[in-house]
Design a protein around this motif. Structure first.
Motif, short mmCIF file in Angstrom:
data_model
loop_
_atom_site.label_atom_id
_atom_site.label_comp_id
_atom_site.label_asym_id
_atom_site.label_seq_id
_atom_site.Cartn_x
_atom_site.Cartn_y
_atom_site.Cartn_z
N ARG A 193 0.82 -1.22 0.00
CA ARG A 193 0.00 0.00 0.00
C ARG A 193 0.85 1.27 0.00
O ARG A 193 0.37 2.35 -0.36
CB ARG A 193 -0.97 0.01 1.19
N LEU A 194 2.11 1.18 0.41
CA LEU A 194 2.99 2.35 0.41
C LEU A 194 4.08 2.23 -0.66
O LEU A 194 5.14 2.85 -0.55
CB LEU A 194 3.64 2.52 1.79
N CYS A 195 3.79 1.45 -1.70
CA CYS A 195 4.78 1.28 -2.77
C CYS A 195 5.18 2.62 -3.39
O CYS A 195 6.34 2.85 -3.71
CB CYS A 195 4.22 0.36 -3.86
N ALA A 196 4.21 3.52 -3.56
CA ALA A 196 4.53 4.83 -4.16
C ALA A 196 5.54 5.60 -3.32
O ALA A 196 6.36 6.35 -3.84
CB ALA A 196 3.25 5.65 -4.32
N ALA A 197 5.51 5.40 -2.00
CA ALA A 197 6.49 6.06 -1.12
C ALA A 197 7.88 5.52 -1.40
O ALA A 197 8.86 6.28 -1.42
CB ALA A 197 6.11 5.84 0.34
#
Length: 428
Positions: A193-197
């Motif tokens: 869920r925090l791959c974009a980070a």
């Protein structure tokens, strides 16, 4: 009849104990005229002290009426100068240096009597106590800052700490990820869920506080730029807080590569669905990277999550802060000019950028990095391994990507042990 000295000239007399006493009227730090005494074992010593006092008076420099000790001054400096004007993290760092090292070893010394040898002795004792070089350097910076303020307040004429060489510290070599390692990691974290980070950390070298403080209002999708302005910090006794970035270099606008724009687009869609699931439990901060209920993510928890994802990916372990070195090395491999890289990395000095630029030298590495952007985009289009899905339900994957062969049950939205069990509470 003895000739009387003119007003303001001062006088020198010999005391019964054999010392010579020089007396003269000066302006005190309280703005009052007061007669002070200076002593010497010989007449010449007393005359020299008298001459110094008169010189300061002629220059308009007030004379302290109280013999302030180093410990007393540092306590005042922390409370009246540092605390009201600096960030809480800066104050905590300065207070630690003062409490553990400066006051115990210099606290009883008179401020006006502090000399070069006293400072040298301080650091000799710190080395004998096996205090690390980096800590010694930080201690020297704090002492120099404090004494510079004493000069501004006309308590000192010179900064003796500036006249002592900065202690040496062994620099720890950082070996950043290669292009292949970076791709392997992102492929493994593709469905998190925090791959974009993680993508922004590697592509734009965001520090973790900056990354977690990014808001949707900071992004201009029409121009493809991002303008970081806030960061998430944990304040002692107050929990997580959003604070302004402290330097102009940190707040400069950055161009968003296509890879980052796509990752942020997916993140926005996922957040919309998380918000719908949370319902009334959602707390709105406009943050890009949040907990499942909209609150800010704990920076320490984010670092732990990153390290768990690194272990899961099987690539060589590096801490989250070293991803900035990976970005710098990739920019060097792409032959980006150091001045441009400095702006992307948000270094205050270009010398810092040049120091990191030495990691990449071979032609093969340069060729590999040239294809970095497209290869990153390719991996973003690949179907994630079912064992690695930790945030997106199969039916929630973007329609342009094939669904997984077998849907995961609701209880397996997160893999146990991958995300911290307790997420940070929303800000009060």
């Amino acid at each position: 009849m003895a000739k009387k000295n003119p007003n303001g000239a001062g006088s020198i007399t010999r005391r019964k104990d054999g010392l010579y006493e020089a007396r003269v009227y000066v302006t005190t730090t309280e703005g009052e005229k007061k007669r002070i005494s200076r002593y010497g074992k010989t007449y010449d010593e007393a005359a020299e002290a008298l001459a110094r006092a008169k010189e300061l008076e002629e220059k308009g420099v007030p004379t302290p009426t109280k013999a302030v000790k180093v410990g007393e001054y540092l306590t005042y400096w922390l409370a009246e100068i540092v605390k009201p004007n600096q960030r809480e993290t800066t104050y905590d760092k300065y207070e630690t240096m003062v409490r553990l090292y400066l006051v115990p070893k210099l606290g009883t010394k008179r401020l006006t009597k502090l000399g070069i040898q006293d400072v040298r002795t301080l650091f000799s004792r710190l080395r004998a106590d096996e205090v690390g070089g980096a800590t010694q350097q930080e201690c020297m910076k704090v002492l120099r800052n404090a004494l510079n303020r004493a000069i501004r307040e006309e308590l000192l004429l010179r900064n003796v700490a500036e006249l002592v060489d900065m202690p040496k510290a062994d620099s720890k070599e950082v070996i950043p990820w290669t292009v292949s390692e970076a791709i392997t990691f992102l492929r493994s974290a593709r469905a998190h869920r925090l791959c974009a980070a993680f993508v922004l950390a590697l592509a734009l070298a965001f520090r973790r506080g900056e990354l977690l403080g990014l808001r949707w209002v900071d992004i201009d999708f029409s121009t493809g730029t991002i303008h970081p302005r806030r960061q998430v910090q944990r304040k002692k006794g107050k929990g997580l807080a959003l604070v302004d970035l402290k330097t102009e270099a940190s707040t400069g606008a950055l161009p968003l590569p296509r890879l980052c724009l796509e990752a942020l687009g997916e993140r926005r869609e996922l957040q919309r669905r998380e918000k719908a699931r949370a319902g009334l439990d959602w707390t709105e901060y406009d943050l890009i990277f949040t907990t499942e209920t909209g609150g800010p993510v704990d920076p320490d928890g984010f670092s732990d999550t990153f390290e768990r994802r690194v272990r899961r990916s099987g690539v060589r372990r590096i801490p989250l802060k070293d991803t900035r070195h990976t970005t710098a090395s990739l920019l060097a491999a792409l032959e980006v000019h150091p001045n441009d890289a400095q702006k992307i990395l948000r270094h205050a000095r270009v010398t810092t950028t040049l120091g990191i630029y030495t990691h990449v030298t071979t032609t093969t590495q340069r060729a590999a990095a040239s294809a970095l952007g497209e290869r990153f985009r390719e991996l973003m289009d690949r179907v994630p391994d079912p064992q690695e899905v930790v945030a997106l339900r199969p039916h929630e994957l973007p329609a342009s990507r094939p669904a997984l062969a077998a849907p995961l049950p609701e209880s397996q939205i997160f893999v146990p042990g991958l995300i911290p069990k307790t997420l940070p509470e929303p800000l009060a």
